[in-house]
Structure formats: structure tokens, C-alpha cells
Design a protein around this motif. Structure first.
Motif, PDB file in Angstrom:
ATOM      1  N   ALA B 188     -20.956  31.967 -22.469  1.00 48.34           N
ATOM      2  CA  ALA B 188     -20.227  33.057 -21.805  1.00 48.34           C
ATOM      3  C   ALA B 188     -18.868  33.250 -22.477  1.00 48.34           C
ATOM      4  O   ALA B 188     -18.462  34.374 -22.794  1.00 48.34           O
ATOM      5  CB  ALA B 188     -20.050  32.744 -20.326  1.00 48.34           C
ATOM      6  N   LEU B 189     -18.192  32.140 -22.732  1.00 42.40           N
ATOM      7  CA  LEU B 189     -16.870  32.213 -23.366  1.00 42.40           C
ATOM      8  C   LEU B 189     -16.978  32.832 -24.762  1.00 42.40           C
ATOM      9  O   LEU B 189     -16.150  33.647 -25.161  1.00 42.40           O
ATOM     10  CB  LEU B 189     -16.257  30.812 -23.449  1.00 42.40           C
ATOM     11  N   GLN B 190     -18.035  32.427 -25.456  1.00 43.33           N
ATOM     12  CA  GLN B 190     -18.240  32.957 -26.802  1.00 43.33           C
ATOM     13  C   GLN B 190     -18.405  34.486 -26.755  1.00 43.33           C
ATOM     14  O   GLN B 190     -17.792  35.209 -27.543  1.00 43.33           O
ATOM     15  CB  GLN B 190     -19.485  32.317 -27.413  1.00 43.33           C
ATOM     16  N   PRO B 199     -11.890  43.534 -22.874  1.00 42.05           N
ATOM     17  CA  PRO B 199     -10.905  42.592 -22.328  1.00 42.05           C
ATOM     18  C   PRO B 199     -11.245  42.281 -20.864  1.00 42.05           C
ATOM     19  O   PRO B 199     -11.747  43.155 -20.152  1.00 42.05           O
ATOM     20  CB  PRO B 199      -9.584  43.373 -22.419  1.00 42.05           C
ATOM     21  N   ILE B 200     -10.960  41.053 -20.439  1.00 43.22           N
ATOM     22  CA  ILE B 200     -11.214  40.712 -19.029  1.00 43.22           C
ATOM     23  C   ILE B 200     -10.207  41.490 -18.174  1.00 43.22           C
ATOM     24  O   ILE B 200      -8.997  41.363 -18.369  1.00 43.22           O
ATOM     25  CB  ILE B 200     -11.063  39.201 -18.782  1.00 43.22           C
ATOM     26  N   THR B 201     -10.713  42.293 -17.244  1.00 39.34           N
ATOM     27  CA  THR B 201      -9.803  43.067 -16.392  1.00 39.34           C
ATOM     28  C   THR B 201      -9.738  42.504 -14.978  1.00 39.34           C
ATOM     29  O   THR B 201      -8.807  42.788 -14.238  1.00 39.34           O
ATOM     30  CB  THR B 201     -10.227  44.544 -16.344  1.00 39.34           C
ATOM     31  N   GLN B 202     -10.750  41.736 -14.612  1.00 44.97           N
ATOM     32  CA  GLN B 202     -10.701  41.055 -13.305  1.00 44.97           C
ATOM     33  C   GLN B 202     -11.721  39.923 -13.301  1.00 44.97           C
ATOM     34  O   GLN B 202     -12.756  40.011 -13.951  1.00 44.97           O
ATOM     35  CB  GLN B 202     -11.029  42.016 -12.157  1.00 44.97           C
ATOM     36  N   ALA B 258     -11.454  30.240 -14.601  1.00 48.81           N
ATOM     37  CA  ALA B 258     -10.605  31.440 -14.732  1.00 48.81           C
ATOM     38  C   ALA B 258      -9.463  31.178 -15.720  1.00 48.81           C
ATOM     39  O   ALA B 258      -9.234  31.962 -16.648  1.00 48.81           O
ATOM     40  CB  ALA B 258     -10.053  31.829 -13.366  1.00 48.81           C
ATOM     41  N   ASN B 259      -8.773  30.053 -15.541  1.00 45.99           N
ATOM     42  CA  ASN B 259      -7.651  29.736 -16.441  1.00 45.99           C
ATOM     43  C   ASN B 259      -8.126  29.582 -17.883  1.00 45.99           C
ATOM     44  O   ASN B 259      -7.444  29.977 -18.825  1.00 45.99           O
ATOM     45  CB  ASN B 259      -6.976  28.433 -15.999  1.00 45.99           C
ATOM     46  N   TRP B 260      -9.297  29.005 -18.013  1.00 45.13           N
ATOM     47  CA  TRP B 260      -9.886  28.738 -19.331  1.00 45.13           C
ATOM     48  C   TRP B 260     -10.245  30.052 -20.025  1.00 45.13           C
ATOM     49  O   TRP B 260      -9.884  30.281 -21.174  1.00 45.13           O
ATOM     50  CB  TRP B 260     -11.117  27.869 -19.095  1.00 45.13           C
ATOM     51  N   PHE B 261     -10.923  30.930 -19.306  1.00 49.96           N
ATOM     52  CA  PHE B 261     -11.345  32.196 -19.901  1.00 49.96           C
ATOM     53  C   PHE B 261     -10.142  33.108 -20.163  1.00 49.96           C
ATOM     54  O   PHE B 261     -10.150  33.871 -21.126  1.00 49.96           O
ATOM     55  CB  PHE B 261     -12.383  32.901 -19.013  1.00 49.96           C
ATOM     56  N   LEU B 262      -9.134  33.045 -19.291  1.00 49.77           N
ATOM     57  CA  LEU B 262      -7.952  33.898 -19.488  1.00 49.77           C
ATOM     58  C   LEU B 262      -6.933  33.224 -20.396  1.00 49.77           C
ATOM     59  O   LEU B 262      -5.928  33.823 -20.761  1.00 49.77           O
ATOM     60  CB  LEU B 262      -7.309  34.227 -18.135  1.00 49.77           C
TER      61      LEU B 262
END
Ligand SMILES: NC(=O)c1ccc[n+]([C@@H]2O[C@H](COP(=O)([O-])OP(=O)(O)OC[C@H]3O[C@@H](n4cnc5c(N)ncnc54)[C@H](O)[C@@H]3O)[C@@H](O)[C@H]2O)c1
Lengths: 80, 439
Positions: B188-190, B199-202, B258-262
Motif C-alpha cells: 500500500a505504501l509503495q 496525494p493523500i488528502t484524507q 497514518a503517521n507512517w504514510f503521511l
């Protein structure tokens, strides 16, 4: 138990009907591709759906034929 | 199905030999993908395969042999090159049950005595939250490598104390956030980093259960001390002296994601919680709702409750191009390729036949949830949740004597974030990231 014998001519006729149903299903697929602007490769990739549609056509046709055949027998009986 | 996302092949480990093979294959995945190779916690998995010499053996001790400790133990017993040398639990039934599973391990009721064992390389800590910090600090002081279950600690000051003790110790520290090692989450992260959802918006995460979250308490049993009662010993997560409830016990996993992905910690959070159903003497909320704000303007919306399980648990990562539901392990495109023409035609005919024609109904189409199937992130759905791989990573890091970079940062970010969420609900006000906190 009594053996049921299906004559070769009858089998050949049914195969022709089936082929006709398949051809009709392919035509439906061609129409759908043109109508929804999708890819021509769908003629191959959706072959399983085309076959299912052909089977539905064949079943509907069999019902119609049975109905016509039955009605004809009834009328012939009355005439005789 | 959105076919543009190819799933990552991942094997499922079973026996010891298969586990060895599994780790080898993971090492190949780790080094063959530029992104995965970038992730520091995968470095130990790229180490040489474990040999059979005594020098390759890592001697570990487990502190806390309850539910999670037993699961870690089962995984460690399958991990190549690991020897469980000692087990510690101050509740005799749990210690005896654990000792019965490991031949030759020494048993302790006091972790300090266990830490005195000179030939013990590292410890795994799976005790109630309020004991994480004191035992971690004792372990670092004794010169041991440490694996600590999530959430990092009971208070922000304790999180800071653990980070400070670890800094410069040269010891391996690992936190029990197994999603960091899950092939599904890594895939998923990849995809996120490849820009597949934009971009992650939420982000939205939730964990819903329907149950009282209690362990059965026998009418009589061993002396519960230092807890005042067996109820508190066995159901510690329901009492504020020992736990911060749903935030530290469940939310910490998803807030870590969340912290990891953002790639950031939240700047502040606000939220509400209450006990609205399980009014049985517990002190921790049975439903929580917290919104985290990040510096780039993204929000993470979290909620958890234990009186309805319809929606289960999920982490939704949303962007203008798509959505990832990481717990289900699926990705959904915002604009999935259209269905084949013949399928559209059949659907059209079906709807023409069977749908009622609205007369004088609403002129808008309700914007209900999209009914796309999405595609799986990894091929094998029976894959490890990351625990087995994280155990191997811990053992390999100790063997190589190389701490995993970035691990304490992940532990602190999630540990502090969930405590911020708890404080926000308790104080009913917005809580900022603690100024001057050093990860
Ligand atoms: N990573 C995960 O997915 C996951 C899942 C469940 C629990 N956990 C974490 O694992 C930890 C333990 O949770 P659990 O569900 O196993 O709880 P548990 O109550 O089942 O087990 C805790 C164990 O610690 C023992 N213990 C208490 N004080 C001790 C002491 N001073 N010295 C030695 N042993 C002591 C208890 O007797 C008990 O056996 C918690 O921090 C929890 O958040 C993580």
C-alpha cells in the motif's frame, strides 16, 4: 428401459441452431462494443459471456419451438 | 476489477523450514524493490541467511506471557536462530503455561532478576501499558536489546524517557506495530509513494467491536499484587491507572499507519469520548472519536467503539485518484476502467426491465458509496500480519548488532499521538504536539 434414439439429422439441425444462436450472441457483442465504445479485444476476453448469451438464446428458442410444435399438434388433431 | 494495480506475491509461512524459505523470499523482495529497500526496518531482513552455529543464535527473554506474549512466543519458536532462554511473568498461571511450551527456558517472576542473566541478548516486553516504560528503562540499563509491545508508554514523559534512554545506547529497539512489516501495508505504501492515489488528502480509520472487552475473572486465584484485585490484573485495559483504553490498545496501530504514510506527526488533535453503553464500572471510554491535524493540511479521522461491529476495522487512505483500504488489502481507483460493452448492455437491459420509472422523484442521483470491486494489494490473502516478519527482523538486527533506524521515531510518533488523543478527550480541548519532544 427403452432406448431413446435421436436421429443424426436431428442432431445436425440442433447444432446449426446452436451455431446460429452463437452467431447472434457475437452480433450482440459487436453492437455493445460499438454502442459503448469499448475495445474490440472484448470479442475474445468476454467469450464466456457471449457463450452464456448464446445459451440463453438457445433456451428461449427451444421454448418457442416447443410452443409452436405443441400448437401445431393441437390444430392438426382438430383438423383430422 | 481495476486491473492496473498488479498485486505483490507473498508467501504464507507455516513450518520452520517454510519460515526460513519465506524469510529468504522476503529478503529478495526487500532488495529488489527500490521503495522497500528504502525502508530501514527491512534492512535486517536482507542479512545473510541464519546458519546453525552457536554464534548465530540469539538468546531472548519474554516479559509478560499473557495473550500477546503467548502469540509472540509462538512466532519466536518458529523463527530461525532464536533461542528462548528465559520467561518472566508475575502471574503464576501464565508463567507456568509459557514454561510448558519452551524446554529449558528459565522462569522468573521478577523481570530484574531475568535482566541479570549475562548471556541474554534481548527481551520482548508484552506487559500492561503502565509497565512498558519502567521495564524498557530497566532493560536498556541492563544493556539488553528491546522489543516493546505497542503502545510505547503510558505518558508522554515516559515516551520521552524511553527515547532518551535508547539514544546513544547502541541497542536495538523495536516496537510492536506489526503493520510496518506487513506485505499488504508495504505494498500500500509503495502504491501511495508511486502516486497511484495522488496525494493523500484524507485518512480515515476505525476499529469497531461488539463485546465488553473483558477477560473472565476467576472467583479466587493467586495473589493479584501489585494490582489491588484479580479484576484489575486481568482487565487492566479497562482502568485508567494502567491503560488509556481504546486509544492506546487499538487506535495506536492505525495512528501509527497514518503517521507512517503521511511521514509526519500530527500538529494537534481534538476529540470526544464517553462511556455510553458498557456502564459496568470500567474507567476507560467505550467509544472514542478523534481528529488529527497534520502540518500539510491533511486530517486523519479516527473512531472506535465496542457496541457495534458492523463496520469492523479499516484504514482508508484517500486521494484524488483512488482509495486504499489497507486492512482489507484492496485498492480502488476513482475512475476504474469501464465494464465490457456486453456487460454494460446487459446491465442496461436489466435496469430497463426491472427498475421503477421515478415519477416526480428527486432530480438528483444519491451519491452513495461506489460499488467497485477494486483489486487486491497482494496475491496471497492468508499472509502474515507482520508479526512473524517483525520477530525475524528483531532477531536479525540483534545478530548483526545494528539498530533499525527510524524505529524509535515511529514508536514515539504513534505513542505520543494516541496520548494526545486521550488528553484531548479528557480535557475537551485541542491538544498540540508536545513542543520540544525529541524522537
Ligand atoms: N501488537 C498487537 O497486535 C497487540 C495485540 C494485543 C496486545 N498487545 C499489547 O501487548 C501488551 C500485553 O497485552 P495482553 O493482551 O497480552 O495482556 P495480558 O493481560 O493478556 O498479558 C499481560 C501479561 O503481563 C503479565 N505481567 C503483568 N505485570 C508484570 C510484571 N511486572 N512482570 C512480568 N509480567 C507481568 C501479566 O501477568 C500477563 O500475563 C499490551 O501492551 C498490549 O497493548 C499488542
Amino acid at each position: 428401459m427403452k432406448d431413446i434414439i435421436i436421429p443424426g439429422r436431428r442432431i445436425a439441425r440442433e447444432l446449426w441452431v446452436l451455431a446460429g444462436c452463437f452467431a447472434a450472441a457475437v452480433c450482440v457483442n459487436v453492437y455493445a462494443i460499438l454502442r459503448f465504445h469499448t475495445a474490440w479485444k472484448e470479442l475474445i476476453t468476454t467469450l464466456h459471456i457471449t457463450l452464456a448469451v448464446a445459451a440463453v438464446f438457445y433456451a428461449v428458442l427451444a421454448l418457442v419451438r416447443a410452443l409452436v410444435f405443441g400448437l401445431m399438434r393441437v390444430f392438426r388433431g382438430k383438423v383430422a | 476489477m481495476d486491473s492496473e494495480f498488479s498485486p505483490l506475491a507473498s508467501p504464507a509461512p507455516q513450518g520452520r523450514a517454510q519460515r526460513r524459505e519465506f524469510l529468504k523470499r522476503l529478503a529478495v523482495v526487500a532488495s529488489s524493490s527500490a521503495l522497500l529497500a528504502d525502508l530501514p526496518w527491512w534492512t535486517p531482513l536482507r542479512a545473510e541467511p541464519v546458519g546453525n552455529s552457536p554464534a548465530d543464535r540469539v538468546r531472548l527473554g519474554l516479559i509478560g506471557a499473557g495473550t500477546r506474549g503467548s502469540f509472540l512466543l509462538a512466532n519466536l519458536l518458529q523463527t530461525p536462530g532464536v533461542e528462548i532462554a528465559a520467561l518472566c511473568d508475575d502471574y503464576p498461571p501464565h508463567l507456568e503455561a509459557a514454561l510448558a511450551k519452551v524446554k529449558g527456558a528459565r522462569g522468573f517472576s521478577d523481570h530484574r532478576q531475568m535482566l541479570d542473566m549475562p548471556d541474554l541478548d534481548g527481551v520482548l516486553i508484552a506487559v500492561p501499558l503502565f509497565l512498558h516504560a519502567p521495564i524498557c528503562l530497566d532493560a536498556f540499563a541492563a544493556g539488553k536489546h528491546v522489543f516493546c509491545e505497542k503502545s510505547l508508554a503510558y505518558s508522554i514523559a515516559e515516551c520521552q524517557a524511553i527515547a532518551d534512554a535508547h539514544r546513544g545506547s547502541g541497542k536495538v529497539f523495536q516496537i510492536g506495530h506489526q503493520r510496518m512489516f506487513s506485505p499488504v501495508f508495504l505494498r500500500a505504501l509503495q502504491l501511495v509513494r508511486d502516486g497511484r492515489i495522488g496525494p493523500i488528502t484524507q485518512m480515515r480509520a476505525y476499529w469497531h467491536r461488539n463485546g465488553n472487552w473483558r477477560n473472565p475473572v476467576p472467583a479466587s486465584g493467586p495473589d493479584p499484587s501489585p494490582f489491588p484485585s484479580l479484576e484489575r490484573r486481568l482487565n487492566w485495559r479497562l482502568y485508567l491507572d494502567y491503560s488509556r483504553g481504546l486509544m492506546t490498545e487499538l487506535a495506536s496501530h492505525h495512528i501509527q499507519v497514518a503517521n507512517w504514510f503521511l511521514d509526519a506527526h500530527p500538529v494537534s488533535c481534538a476529540g470526544y469520548g464517553s462511556i455510553n453503553y458498557w456502564k459496568d464500572g470500567r474507567e476507560v471510554y467505550d467509544n472514542v472519536n478523534v481528529v488529527y491535524r497534520y502540518a500539510n493540511g491533511t486530517q486523519v479521522v479516527y473512531d472506535s467503539l465496542i457496541s457495534n461491529r458492523f463496520y469492523g476495522m479499516e484504514v482508508q487512505i484517500m486521494g484524488p485518484e483512488g482509495t486504499i483500504e489497507a486492512e482489507t488489502g484492496k485498492i480502488f481507483s476513482e475512475n476504474p476502467p469501464p465494464a465490457p460493452g456486453i456487460v454494460q448492455l446487459i446491465n442496461g437491459i436489466e435496469h430497463g426491465f426491472f427498475s421503477a420509472v421515478p415519477i416526480g422523484g428527486p432530480s438528483w442521483v444519491p451519491e452513495l458509496k461506489k460499488d467497485t470491486k477494486g483489486s487486491y494489494l497482494v496475491q496471497d490473502q492468508s499472509t502474515d500480519d507482520g508479526t512473524a516478519i517483525s520477530m525475524a527482523a528483531f532477531a536479525n538486527s540483534i545478530r548483526a548488532n545494528k539498530p533499525i533506524p527510524g524505529m524509535m521515531e515511529q514508536a514515539c510518533r504513534s505513542g505520543v499521538s494516541v496520548l494526545m488523543g486521550h488528553n484531548a478527550m479528557e480535557q475537551q480541548q485541542e491538544i498540540a504536539w508536545p513542543e520540544g519532544f525529541r524522537e
